[in-house]
Scaffold this motif. Structure first.
Motif, PDB file in Angstrom:
ATOM      1  N   SER A  12       0.865  -1.172   0.000  1.00 44.77           N
ATOM      2  CA  SER A  12       0.000   0.000   0.000  1.00 44.77           C
ATOM      3  C   SER A  12       0.902   1.222   0.000  1.00 44.77           C
ATOM      4  CB  SER A  12      -0.918   0.010   1.223  1.00 44.77           C
ATOM      5  OG  SER A  12      -1.736   1.169   1.244  1.00 44.77           O
ATOM      6  N   HIS A 159      -2.761  -1.587   4.078  1.00 46.19           N
ATOM      7  CA  HIS A 159      -3.523  -0.340   4.132  1.00 46.19           C
ATOM      8  C   HIS A 159      -3.524   0.248   5.543  1.00 46.19           C
ATOM      9  CE1 HIS A 159      -4.844  -0.101   0.086  1.00 46.19           C
ATOM     10  NE2 HIS A 159      -5.767  -1.040   0.142  1.00 46.19           N
ATOM     11  N   TYR A 163      -2.129   3.913   6.416  1.00 48.46           N
ATOM     12  CA  TYR A 163      -3.062   4.871   7.024  1.00 48.46           C
ATOM     13  C   TYR A 163      -2.505   5.403   8.343  1.00 48.46           C
ATOM     14  CZ  TYR A 163      -7.508   6.812   8.662  1.00 48.46           C
ATOM     15  OH  TYR A 163      -8.494   7.655   9.113  1.00 48.46           O
ATOM     16  N   TYR A 391      -5.807   4.412   0.202  1.00 48.09           N
ATOM     17  CA  TYR A 391      -6.105   3.322   1.137  1.00 48.09           C
ATOM     18  C   TYR A 391      -7.213   2.387   0.666  1.00 48.09           C
ATOM     19  CZ  TYR A 391      -3.624   6.917   3.705  1.00 48.09           C
ATOM     20  OH  TYR A 391      -2.725   7.889   4.057  1.00 48.09           O
ATOM     21  N   GLY A 392      -7.473   2.357  -0.634  1.00 49.18           N
ATOM     22  CA  GLY A 392      -8.339   1.337  -1.205  1.00 49.18           C
ATOM     23  C   GLY A 392      -9.756   1.785  -1.487  1.00 49.18           C
TER      24      GLY A 392
END
Length: 423
Positions: A12, A159, A163, A391-392
């Motif tokens: 990520s 992720h 984050y 983050y997706g």
């Protein structure tokens, strides 16, 4: 019987990664247009490099958006401002735009689908029948029962680390951090199930000096200690599987990361499509998401495929499920729907495919309507798609997204029970 072991790795990146900067700019532009004009057609592409951001693409709308203002606001919110920007500054970078309208040929197929064009012109049809897919292509959705959010464990962990890396920077917990950063997690699987954490990798941009210290060896020692405590330990504290004594921990393995962001590497919209989805654990159709309005099935159908796969797994019909959808430009109905449960299905994949066709409307306008994709920016204070750009786009638990809901799981479970009763 010998257990089958393998390692799987996903990565990520933080919101300050140059490619993610571009994704967020493109989606911030989309948010701004859809907030003012829910029917705007947007295909915004962004590239960023040292001292410059270029926005290009095709946009058709009845409203005006100050694109340079949106660009600078987005870059500032990410953290590239003044000395904290690490060489890239929202206020001094050049912002160039090159925007055309959507091709009338493309618009013709999207505005009225082949199915409705073939009908008698006097026949009234709904918008759901009318809109055709904005392009041809294949889209994949995936879900598995490895995590509570029904995502593969490696990308879920990656992720969370990225984050948290941004969080400790923004909250001033580690004020020497700069916006650019990456994470990577390798998970060891045994017989198809996550067993242990093999490797955790973090790379973060940082200030040239920390508390007056300029010696790089000392700086890296501080960073390694802080990131282990404030990021890695923090994230894994709530995880069922944690690093063990043999887990490899790598923090800034290059030894120095001062020059980063668009100054260190050019960025481009759509260059992190695996980070955006399942971390490589599932197949990908190749289409990016950011900067595209919901008529582009690259985006909306990928969300729908995730929704279908997640509800299938939540219904207990399979431990893992992948959905492929295929579309033709200007045609509403999917060209094909493919289901693969990788041998974990409780009923056959053919039977699950039949359930998908009878329980989900996968025409573009139906997807747009069911998820309210055109109105989500206005309902979320003008910022929705931009939040997805880092983050997706799938598996999110920090924001509410309609394709993550499980409202079809019970219907699928009942329908599957009826199938079994007929066997």
């Amino acid at each position: 019987m010998t257990s089958k072991k393998f390692l799987f790795t996903s990565e990520s990146v933080t919101e300050g990664h140059p490619d993610k900067v571009c994704d967020q700019i493109s989606d911030a532009i989309l948010d701004e247009f859809l907030t003012k004009d829910p029917h705007a057609r947007v295909a915004a592409e962004t590239t960023a490099t040292t001292g410059m951001v270029l926005v290009c693409g095709e946009i058709t709308s009845n409203c005006y958006v100050d694109i340079p203002h949106v660009v600078r606001r987005t870059v500032r919110n990410i953290g590239y401002a003044g000395s904290a920007g690490g060489g890239f500054d929202c206020d001094t970078c050049a912002v160039l735009t090159s925007i055309d309208e959507q091709s009338v040929d493309i618009a013709g197929g999207v505005n009225k689908a082949l199915e409705s064009r073939s009908q008698n012109s006097d026949t009234s049809t709904s918008e759901t029948d009318n809109i055709g897919a904005g392009d041809q292509g294949i889209m994949f959705g995936y879900a598995c029962n490895e995590t509570p959010e029904l995502m593969p464990l490696p990308i879920s962990l990656a992720h969370k680390l990225s984050y948290r890396l941004a969080q400790v920077r923004k909250e001033g917990i580690l004020s020497y951090l700069r916006p650019d950063g990456k994470s990577q997690v390798t998970v060891e699987y045994v017989d198809g199930k996550p067993s242990r954490i093999h490797t955790v990798l973090l790379s973060t941009q940082h200030a040239a000096e920390i508390n007056g210290i300029s010696d790089n060896a000392k700086i890296q020692a501080i960073i390694q200690q802080d990131l282990r405590h404030c990021v890695i330990d923090y994230v894994f504290e709530k995880e069922a599987i944690k690093p063990d004594a043999e887990t490899i921990i790598l923090i800034n393995p290059s030894g120095r990361f001062v020059v980063g962001g668009p100054q260190g590497d050019s960025g481009l919209t759509g260059r992190k499509i695996i980070v955006d989805t399942y971390g490589g654990y599932s197949r990908h159709g190749g289409g990016a998401f950011s900067g595209k309005d919901p008529t582009k099935v690259d985006r909306s159908a990928a969300y729908a495929a995730r929704y279908v796969a997640k509800n299938i797994v939540a219904a207990g019909l399979a431990d893992k499920c992948e959905i492929e959808l295929a579309y033709a430009i200007g045609v509403a109905e999917p060209v094909s729907i493919f289901v693969d449960t990788f041998g974990t299905g409780k009923i056959s994949d053919d039977e699950i495919s039949a359930l998908v066709r009878s329980n989900f409307d996968l025409r573009p306008a139906a997807i747009i309507s069911n998820f309210d994709l055109r109105n989500l920016p206005a309902k979320n204070g003008g910022k929705f798609y931009q939040k997805l750009a880092a983050y997706g786009h799938v598996g999110r638990t920090d924001i509410i997204v309609p394709w993550e809901q499980l409202d079809k799981a019970d219907d699928l479970k009942k329908a599957a029970s009826n199938l079994c009763a007929l066997c």
